[in-house]
Design an enzyme around this catalytic site. Structure first.
Site, short mmCIF file in Angstrom:
data_model
loop_
_atom_site.label_atom_id
_atom_site.label_comp_id
_atom_site.label_asym_id
_atom_site.label_seq_id
_atom_site.Cartn_x
_atom_site.Cartn_y
_atom_site.Cartn_z
N TYR A 30 132.76 -13.82 -52.51
CA TYR A 30 131.56 -14.65 -52.42
C TYR A 30 130.59 -14.13 -51.36
CZ TYR A 30 133.10 -18.72 -55.22
OH TYR A 30 133.47 -19.58 -56.24
N GLY A 31 131.10 -13.40 -50.39
CA GLY A 31 130.33 -13.08 -49.19
C GLY A 31 129.10 -12.22 -49.40
N CYS A 61 136.85 -22.12 -47.88
CA CYS A 61 136.02 -20.90 -47.93
C CYS A 61 134.85 -21.11 -46.99
CB CYS A 61 135.53 -20.65 -49.35
SG CYS A 61 134.28 -19.36 -49.50
N ASN A 62 134.70 -20.22 -46.03
CA ASN A 62 133.60 -20.34 -45.06
C ASN A 62 132.24 -20.12 -45.72
OD1 ASN A 62 134.62 -20.38 -41.94
ND2 ASN A 62 136.10 -19.38 -43.27
N THR A 63 132.16 -19.18 -46.66
CA THR A 63 130.88 -18.87 -47.28
C THR A 63 130.36 -20.06 -48.08
OG1 THR A 63 131.46 -16.52 -47.40
CG2 THR A 63 129.67 -17.28 -48.81
N CYS A 170 136.33 -16.41 -41.98
CA CYS A 170 136.60 -16.29 -43.41
C CYS A 170 138.08 -16.60 -43.58
CB CYS A 170 136.28 -14.89 -43.93
SG CYS A 170 136.80 -14.59 -45.64
N THR A 171 138.42 -17.41 -44.56
CA THR A 171 139.82 -17.82 -44.71
C THR A 171 140.73 -16.66 -45.13
OG1 THR A 171 139.36 -18.59 -46.97
CG2 THR A 171 139.29 -20.23 -45.20
#
Length: 264
Positions: A30-31, A61-63, A170-171
């Site tokens: 996703y990043g 998910c951080n993003t 980020c996980t």
């Protein structure tokens, strides 16, 4: 693979809860995607999840937490937890010069600096985008010598800034923790937001009186890509070979999506 770090913490801290795990393996990473793309994926996933149904969604998910959380919280009537704020709060408790390694999209969103400085305006935040990290993990290249070189390359600018704390933004990145610790000086503390989003979920379930009063069911695993590939790669972190089901992501937002689930 990133969300597995969150799932592990959830299972340890919430042993009575049942989990449905979805990995959007067809669209990873996703990043490097746009906000519109990520928001679309998250909406589709949540439409399908709520049809299962679920009582809470944890955005592991951080993003997507950085770029889609506010929008989907307004659109869905279940509690949805993001991972950035719990991680930011934990980082401020650990140090004053905080490094964040994350995807390019999360770094560009400035979500971590904003969240950290909302908690402590005097904290200094330094970010580093690490676009190679997720593909290295997803392609099982963690133990290759080149990976250590790439990690060193990305951590060097943060160490030059004299950081005392490093946030895994980020996980996926805790899967690289063994390599990262080889590069970090011993005095630099690390923060895994997975630990703290789990604590937040536990508190939220109690506050909303949504705790499970029955025996937990076996975790169900779903992916949008190849189930066999996910099962084989996840074995090293789960400790067992999971049964993985495939969901056709483009159809998730439609009522027919339930029929699109294919047992593998």
């Amino acid at each position: 693979m990133g969300g597995l770090t969150v799932l592990k913490e959830l299972q340890q801290q919430l042993p009575n809860e049942s989990f449905l795990y979805f990995g959007d393996t067809a669209n990873v990473p996703y990043g490097t995607r746009s906000q519109a793309e990520i928001l679309g994926f998250v909406r589709q996933i949540l439409c399908w999840m709520t049809s299962q149904p679920i009582k809470m969604a944890i955005m592991a998910c951080n993003t997507s937490s950085a770029l889609a959380l506010d929008e989907v919280r307004a659109e869905f009537d279940i509690p949805i937890l993001g991972i950035i704020l719990p991680g930011a709060r934990a980082a401020v408790k650990q140090g004053k010069r905080i490094g964040v390694i994350a995807t390019p999209a999360t770094v560009a969103s400035e979500s971590y600096p904003q969240a950290i400085q909302e908690v402590n305006t005097t904290a200094k935040v330094f970010q580093e985008a690490c676009p190679e990290f997720v593909p290295l993990i997803e392609h099982n290249r963690i133990r290759e010598p080149e990976t250590l070189q790439i990690v060193h390359q990305h951590l060097h600018p943060l160490l030059q800034q004299g950081i005392d704390t490093l946030v895994y933004g980020c996980t996926h990145y805790p899967h690289l923790s063994g390599v990262i610790r080889q590069v970090l000086p011993s005095h630099v503390k690390t923060v895994d937001p997975a630990v703290y989003i789990t604590t937040a979920a536990k508190q939220e379930l109690k506050l909303l009186q949504l705790q499970n009063g029955h025996a937990a069911q076996t975790t169900r695993f779903f992916v949008s890509g190849c189930p066999e590939q996910f099962a084989e790669l996840s074995y090293q972190w789960l400790g067992f070979l999971p049964v993985v089901e495939k969901v056709i992501l483009p159809e998730l937002a439609s009522p027919q999506s339930i029929e699109a689930v294919e047992q593998i």
